[in-house]
Design an enzyme around this catalytic site. Sequence first.
Site, PDB file in Angstrom:
ATOM      1  N   GLU A  52      -4.897   4.560 -11.902  1.00  0.00           N
ATOM      2  CA  GLU A  52      -4.787   4.096 -10.516  1.00  0.00           C
ATOM      3  C   GLU A  52      -3.368   4.257  -9.981  1.00  0.00           C
ATOM      4  OE1 GLU A  52      -6.767   3.180  -8.133  1.00  0.00           O
ATOM      5  OE2 GLU A  52      -8.668   3.139  -9.211  1.00  0.00           O
ATOM      6  N   GLU A  56      -2.458   6.741  -6.837  1.00  0.00           N
ATOM      7  CA  GLU A  56      -1.965   6.192  -5.572  1.00  0.00           C
ATOM      8  C   GLU A  56      -0.510   6.490  -5.286  1.00  0.00           C
ATOM      9  OE1 GLU A  56      -2.851   2.093  -4.926  1.00  0.00           O
ATOM     10  OE2 GLU A  56      -5.005   2.455  -4.895  1.00  0.00           O
ATOM     11  N   GLU A 101       1.316   5.216   2.704  1.00  0.00           N
ATOM     12  CA  GLU A 101       2.739   5.270   2.379  1.00  0.00           C
ATOM     13  C   GLU A 101       2.975   4.579   1.051  1.00  0.00           C
ATOM     14  OE1 GLU A 101       5.560   4.128   5.608  1.00  0.00           O
ATOM     15  OE2 GLU A 101       3.698   3.631   6.676  1.00  0.00           O
TER      16      GLU A 101
END
Length: 141
Positions: A52, A56, A101
């Site tokens: 993860e 990300e 972001e």
Amino acid sequence: MSRPLVAVGSVIFRKDRVLLVRRAHPPNADKWAIPGGKVEFGETLREAVKRETLEETGLEVEPRVLMAIIEVFREGYHYVILDFISEEIGGNLRPSSDAKEVKFYSREELDQLDLTSTTREMLERFWQGERMPFMITEISK
């Protein structure tokens, strides 16, 4: 849903700054939070944290310490999230499809961000020196 969903989070520090992602999708779209997501069937917690975080943020990490256990009850779902303090070991910081972001922020800068309530509480409790792991429960209607 008849069972809770299990998820993980990766709390990454660079000196006095913490890495946050601005979520791209509901339920927390446009809010800032620590990177993480659901554990896949057959995946260990360690593997899920690594996957993860890489997906990300572009960073490779090694989860080190369980920081918090977070339960979220919100319209139609129940998450149990295990947030780990992770050590950055490689990669290049960049947002992915799940994050608009990614950026490291100081404690002072967090007041200017629209953080998820559990992220704000977890970081404040940590910086205030609360013993880990600690539990946070959010019940929303």
